[in-house]
Enzyme design. Structure first.
Site, PDB file in Angstrom:
ATOM      1  N   LYS A  50       0.824  -1.202   0.000  1.00 45.11           N
ATOM      2  CA  LYS A  50       0.000   0.000   0.000  1.00 45.11           C
ATOM      3  C   LYS A  50       0.863   1.260   0.000  1.00 45.11           C
ATOM      4  CE  LYS A  50      -3.767   1.929   2.885  1.00 45.11           C
ATOM      5  NZ  LYS A  50      -4.521   1.679   4.140  1.00 45.11           N
ATOM      6  N   SER A  56      -9.231   1.977   3.856  1.00 42.12           N
ATOM      7  CA  SER A  56      -8.353   2.666   2.930  1.00 42.12           C
ATOM      8  C   SER A  56      -7.445   1.739   2.133  1.00 42.12           C
ATOM      9  CB  SER A  56      -7.515   3.680   3.700  1.00 42.12           C
ATOM     10  OG  SER A  56      -6.677   3.047   4.653  1.00 42.12           O
ATOM     11  N   SER A  96      -9.695  -0.578   7.875  1.00 42.12           N
ATOM     12  CA  SER A  96      -9.107  -0.395   6.549  1.00 42.12           C
ATOM     13  C   SER A  96      -8.456  -1.634   5.955  1.00 42.12           C
ATOM     14  CB  SER A  96      -8.070   0.739   6.577  1.00 42.12           C
ATOM     15  OG  SER A  96      -8.710   1.979   6.752  1.00 42.12           O
TER      16      SER A  96
END
Length: 481
Positions: free
Chosen positions: A89, A164, A188
């Site tokens: 990420k 996220s 997330s």
């Protein structure tokens, strides 16, 4: 039940699990280069439709694969992920790639070194293949930003892929990589895993190093709630990623030396929660939880419908503490960050904050104290019911744009996400995983919540569910309707 749009070639290298690939690479059955090239080809095939990968490390990954293959031929000692591609990420440090946090402001912010969890994965032989998309500073349950644009849910483009770590969830679900690295502050990891039909493990804070030494303030709620964790298509894959990353390190004062499984010998007893806090759950979600409960009962677990205390209160505490912290350290104009947010992120944060009580310093301290009282109550509850089986969220993942429809709409989303954030607030470990589907439109899923530092219990129950329900990915992206 598998999906109708399951990718047709389920024997392709890119469709296999990380543990399976690692075994085949170590044995010489396949080369790391072949695996990496297959995943690169898959990225090229599907990423244009879903926009999950933001950067592709073609040259670095192929070179690392060649190095991995030479190590196999030389008889060198090989790590548990030797030669296996992974995704990372955009808010996790990777030494040769900008840690953008989804903001153009940081598009050239290349760190000096890998984050500790990335370093451990690479030392275990993993090969970073792609960066994955996220919302601005991770501050949204939908993945979109002005730097890279929106990520698309491969099951239903009209619904959010989550956030996220939405890019991670989509990349793993569509076969770009078998294992990804995300983080969880308010769901997330678990929400993108649920929205995309994959597995995601949120560990207890302190299990995996998180601390980022450097300038600036590390907000208190980030220290209390944030964790790094793996996403994968199988429970074994996320368990392996977790085992590699876990453990204290010298630079993170928040990590703790705890035994791998402090609950060995705990009763195989599961508390089943279908309607957290008694505030309403969609029938399809309730049915998925009951289906999972039946599977665990068939596997020999003792199952009882009973819920832990103060779920709604813990969810509200999470929101109030987060808003207080973010208003001070992130949304404050003096911080100089909000002006760089996309229009959607600014609108969302305004709406998220709108109906939330503003805490004084005294209120903040009282809220942290109350949080610990609820944690104690949960620990007492889990002494008799170590594993809690529950929805990830109580409605289907929301329609794209619903989180921008005003403060009332955001309140409804928070309501549906109440157990998702209550678990973050209390710091409990949780494993999100799919449990089949009642239709081809979206996967069904649940979360298994363990006691503090009880990740092994979540994994054990998760393996039983996976044996009963099967994996649901990789899939080919479904075209927009």
């Amino acid at each position: 039940m598998t999906a109708a749009h399951l990718a047709p070639d389920t024997t392709a290298l890119w469709s296999r699990s990380a543990t399976s690939l690692a075994e085949s690479i170590r044995s010489g059955e396949v080369s790391s280069r072949a695996v990496v090239q297959a995943c690169l080809d898959r990225v090229a095939d599907v990423n244009p439709a879903v926009n999950a990968a933001t950067v592709v490390f073609t040259e670095q990954a192929l070179q690392a694969a060649d190095d991995a293959d030479r190590a196999v031929r030389s008889g060198a000692e090989l790590g548990p992920l030797h030669g296996v591609p992974i995704s990372v990420k955009e808010n996790v440090d990777l030494a040769w790639s900008a840690t953008t946090h989804g903001l153009a402001l940081f598009k050239d912010a290349i760190p000096d070194s890998d984050a500790v969890d990335v370093r451990r994965l690479r030392e275990a032989g993993a090969i970073p293949l792609i960066r994955t998309n996220m919302p601005d500073m991770g501050m949204r349950w939908h993945t979109d930003n002005a730097l890279h644009g929106a990520t698309v849910n491969p099951w239903d483009p009209a619904r959010t892929p989550g956030g996220s770590s939405g890019g991670e969830g989509v990349a793993v679900a569509t076969g770009m990589t078998p294992l990804g690295l995300g983080n969880d502050y308010g769901g997330s990891i678990r929400l993108p895993a649920h929205a995309n039909g994959v597995c995601g493990l949120k560990p207890t804070p302190g299990r995996i190093p998180l601390w980022r030494p450097g300038p600036g303030v590390f907000p208190l709620t980030a220290q209390l709630f944030s964790v790094e964790g793996p996403l994968g298509r199988t429970v074994d894959d996320v368990a392996l990623g977790y085992e590699i990353m876990r453990g204290p390190c010298e630079i993170d004062p928040l990590t703790v030396p705890v035994a791998k499984d402090p609950y060995a010998g705990a009763p195989r007893r599961v508390a089943v929660v279908t309607d957290p806090g008694g505030l309403g759950t969609a029938p399809r979600i309730t049915a998925a939880v009951r289906r999972a409960a039946d599977a665990l009962a068939d596997a020999g677990w003792e199952v009882e419908e009973v819920e832990p205390p103060h779920i709604a209160e813990a969810a509200l505490l999470w929101r109030e503490l987060v808003v207080a912290d973010l208003l001070e350290f992130l949304f404050n104009p003096a911080a100089g960050l909000v002006e760089h947010f996309s229009d959607g992120a600014r609108d969302y944060t305004d709406q998220f904050v709108a109906h939330t009580r503003r805490l004084t310093l005294g209120d903040f301290g009282a809220a942290v104290s109350r949080r610990n009282e609820i944690r104690s109550a949960w620990s007492s509850f889990q002494a008799s019911h170590p594993v809690i089986l529950a929805p990830v969220i109580t409605e289907l993942p929301f329609a794209v744009g619903a989180d921008l429809a005003g403060p009332d709409a955001v309140d409804e989303i928070c309501h549906a996400h109440r157990l998702l954030v209550a678990v973050s607030c209390l710091g409990m470990p949780a494993l999100a995983l799919p449990v089949g589907t009642q239709s081809e439109a979206m996967p069904d899923g649940v979360q298994l919540i363990g006691p503090l530092f009880g990740e092994a219990l979540c994994v054990a129950a998760g393996r039983e569910l996976e044996r009963a329900c099967g994996a649901m990915t990789p899939i080919d992206p479904r075209p927009a309707r």
